[in-house]
Design an enzyme around this catalytic site. Structure first.
Site, PDB file in Angstrom:
ATOM      1  N   HIS A  41     -36.177 -91.543 -23.836  1.00 56.09           N
ATOM      2  CA  HIS A  41     -35.795 -92.625 -24.743  1.00 56.09           C
ATOM      3  C   HIS A  41     -35.514 -93.910 -23.967  1.00 56.09           C
ATOM      4  O   HIS A  41     -35.891 -95.009 -24.387  1.00 56.09           O
ATOM      5  CB  HIS A  41     -34.568 -92.190 -25.535  1.00 56.09           C
ATOM      6  N   GLU A  44     -38.759 -95.607 -22.991  1.00 52.85           N
ATOM      7  CA  GLU A  44     -39.331 -96.349 -24.129  1.00 52.85           C
ATOM      8  C   GLU A  44     -38.712 -97.739 -24.240  1.00 52.85           C
ATOM      9  O   GLU A  44     -39.416 -98.741 -24.382  1.00 52.85           O
ATOM     10  CB  GLU A  44     -39.098 -95.566 -25.419  1.00 52.85           C
ATOM     11  N   HIS A  45     -37.370 -97.815 -24.154  1.00 51.80           N
ATOM     12  CA  HIS A  45     -36.685 -99.099 -24.289  1.00 51.80           C
ATOM     13  C   HIS A  45     -37.014-100.035 -23.127  1.00 51.80           C
ATOM     14  O   HIS A  45     -37.077-101.253 -23.309  1.00 51.80           O
ATOM     15  CB  HIS A  45     -35.177 -98.870 -24.372  1.00 51.80           C
ATOM     16  N   GLU A 112     -26.455 -96.363 -26.058  1.00 51.82           N
ATOM     17  CA  GLU A 112     -25.159 -95.925 -26.600  1.00 51.82           C
ATOM     18  C   GLU A 112     -24.928 -96.534 -27.973  1.00 51.82           C
ATOM     19  O   GLU A 112     -24.392 -95.878 -28.873  1.00 51.82           O
ATOM     20  CB  GLU A 112     -24.030 -96.311 -25.638  1.00 51.82           C
TER      21      GLU A 112
END
Length: 591
Positions: A41, A44-45, A112
């Site tokens: 994840h 991806e960011h 977060e």
């Protein structure tokens, strides 16, 4: 389908709204098991970056794959969009393998915030990954920031796993030079990954998982054969509440029920699914659904449309075989069951992030090995569209349903939401009135805050009136054009059961484009995950809402923004007892 020498698959899809859509199979967060959860994840960011004034773009990471898309707007061209997306992976002709520690740190903060957002609005419980050795949430947490150098090495390692056989590209038009450009970039990847990951642990079958859920769901393990995939496509196009899930090489057909009695009958083997043949299967799927099929089953060697004759001509035999396999798995307990449970006190298992969950064995007690009844399924209709005002009692339930079903779309305006779906009126009512769905809808109150304050700012109702009727919010007339007078105070602090910043802003040059640009800037700083905004009836006036754990920083950013000539912002601190008393004093909103 065009296949490059290194097995990259390219499809021309002139019906999609995106200019380019790229997927990477075997690249999702199931690869994080036994590593640091959240690496996929985070990657991806880190990869996606674009000018929001010239492009619309997004990316997502699922259990099995990662996908990216880009669309040109304003003065940008389709070719610009293609080159922008490719630049996320390649720099100076080489695959990216360098990420700055500062950028990693900012994006971990963003992760977060995304975790907070998703757990406030949804129940992010990935049962398959949890039973396979991961956690219930695998998107990454703030504690990754304690191991930045290790995380950076893992990101580089993950990039080196990308190979041509993993890549699927949808392009709206294959313009001059585009194919050569793909050959020079994605076509230069090895046909097999340089680093081959260890095999993904097999999930444990024969389990009943008690967790918050809108429906009673049975995940039935079936063989990942071409006929079974065609059978799934047939059922998905024909019925609601039927889909599929994959993890590693395992394939599950998921069947959801709103009636507990029907669910129990299916689980005991006394009932089978009532599947009737329809006139024809058109394969008129969304580009997202098509991409998911190619990514989840990378061994598919043909365009899906090549199978349209087979799925229609052989549907009877395909469905009989699939039905028999489903029933065999039920009898053999080759299943995973999700049973709606909303008790916070009931717990026998925790994941490492302290999410509570109950896991039981699916025993053979009460099994009947000869079904004597059938269960009707909800048939899909042609697309329907309804408009629900913010004052309608069904508003929150419809929002909850759309969050739990990908094939329902919502669009907001100053007066309400427009909903597109393919349910019958009776089926919608049956879902809305089912016990499990009602409990699920009420179990996550955070989603309602966005609409409570939208109603407050867009109507003449007091906060007391709205809170008293929070299950419906209050209706306001579309003929009343609000005139909002901003007072001196720009900040109102409240206590709610969620942490967020919302309010109304006005600016002479304020528009959706500038707000989208603002959202991406806040995301890059790691302060939010997403920001929703609604254009109000007053000129150049918008309602903003964002969940965030960094409320003061977000308020300061908005308060100091030069685009806003006036603002009225609400800052919510999370607490057990709500306190909205500050909104009763001097908020000036006149009509």
């Amino acid at each position: 389908m065009i296949v490059l020498p290194n097995k990259v698959r390219i499809f021309i899809n002139d019906r999609m709204k995106k200019d380019i859509y790229l997927g990477i199979s075997n690249f999702g967060f199931e690869n994080d098991i036994d590593e640091i959860l959240g690496i996929a994840h985070l990657l991806e960011h880190l990869l996606i970056s674009f000018d929001s004034t010239n492009f619309l773009a997004n990316a997502s990471t699922s259990r099995s794959y990662m996908s990216f898309w880009c669309k040109s707007i304003n003065s940008a061209t389709e070719s610009d969009a293609i080159r922008t997306l490719v630049s996320w992976f390649f720099s100076n002709g080489k695959l990216k393998d360098n990420f700055s520690l500062s950028s990693i740190r900012f994006h971990i903060k963003e992760l977060e915030n995304e975790y907070y957002f998703r757990n406030e609005v949804f129940h992010c419980m990935d049962i398959l990954t949890f039973l396979s050795g991961g956690d219930l949430y695998n998107g990454g947490r703030i504690d990754m920031i304690d191991n930045l150098n290790i995380v950076r090495d893992m990101l580089v390692n993950r990039m080196q796993r990308i190979s041509g056989s993993n890549i699927v590209i949808f392009v709206k038009r294959l313009g001059p030079g585009t194919l050569d450009f793909f050959k020079q970039t994605f076509g230069s990847l090895p046909s097999c990954p340089e680093i081959i990951p260890s095999s993904i642990p097999v999930s444990t079958n024969g389990k009943i998982v008690m967790t918050p859920a809108p429906f009673y769901t049975v995940m039935v393990r079936i063989n990942p054969t071409l006929d079974n995939i065609l059978g799934i496509l047939y059922l998905y196009e024909t019925y609601h509440l039927i889909d599929y899930e994959t993890i590693g090489n395992q394939l599950y057909l998921t069947v959801s029920f709103i009636d507990e009695t029907e669910y129990e009958s299916f689980l005991r083997g006394e009932a089978i699914l009532q599947i009737s043949q329809c006139q024809s299967i058109n394969m008129n799927y969304s580009d997202d659904y098509m991409m998911n099929i190619y990514l989840n089953f990378p061994w598919l060697s043909h365009d899906l449309y090549d199978y349209i004759t087979r799925i229609n001509d052989d549907s009877k035999s395909i469905l009989i075989s699939l039905t028999n396999e489903i029933y065999t798995s039920i009898i053999n307990r080759d299943i995973i069951v999700i049973y709606p449970n909303f008790s916070k006190a009931m717990c026998n298992t925790r994941d490492t992030q302290q999410h509570q969950i109950v896991v039981l064995d699916a025993t053979n007690d009460g099994l009947i090995k000869k079904p004597y009844r059938s269960i009707p399924l909800m048939k899909r209709l042609t697309s329907n569209e309804i408009f629900i005002r913010y004052g309608d009692a069904s508003l929150m339930d419809m929002i909850t349903l759309s969050l739990s079903k990908q094939d329902i779309s919502l669009k907001r305006n100053a007066e309400g939401i427009r909903v597109k779906h393919s349910f019958s009126a009776d089926d919608i009512q049956a879902i809305m009135e089912s016990d499990s769905f009602l409990k699920y809808s009420r179990s996550k109150p955070a989603a309602m805050y966005q609409y409570i304050f939208l109603s407050f700012f867009a109507s003449g109702n007091s906060i007391d009136d709205i809170l008293t009727n929070r299950d419906s919010t209050l209706e306001f007339s579309k003929r009343t054009k609000s005139k909002i007078l901003f007072g001196r105070n720009t900040r109102y602090d409240i206590t709610a059961k969620s942490s967020f910043v919302c309010g109304i802003v006005r600016g002479k040059s304020l528009d959706k484009t500038s707000l989208v640009e603002m959202m991406w800037d806040l995301k890059k700083k790691g302060l939010i995950y997403s920001m929703e905004f609604t254009n109000l009836l007053s000129k150049n006036t918008f309602y903003l809402f964002t969940f965030t754990i960094y409320t003061d920083e977000v308020y300061d950013y908005l308060n100091n923004n030069k685009l806003f000539s006036a603002k009225c912002l609400v800052v919510s601190t999370k607490g057990d007892v709500e306190n909205f008393s500050s909104l009763k004093k001097d908020v000036v909103i006149r009509f």
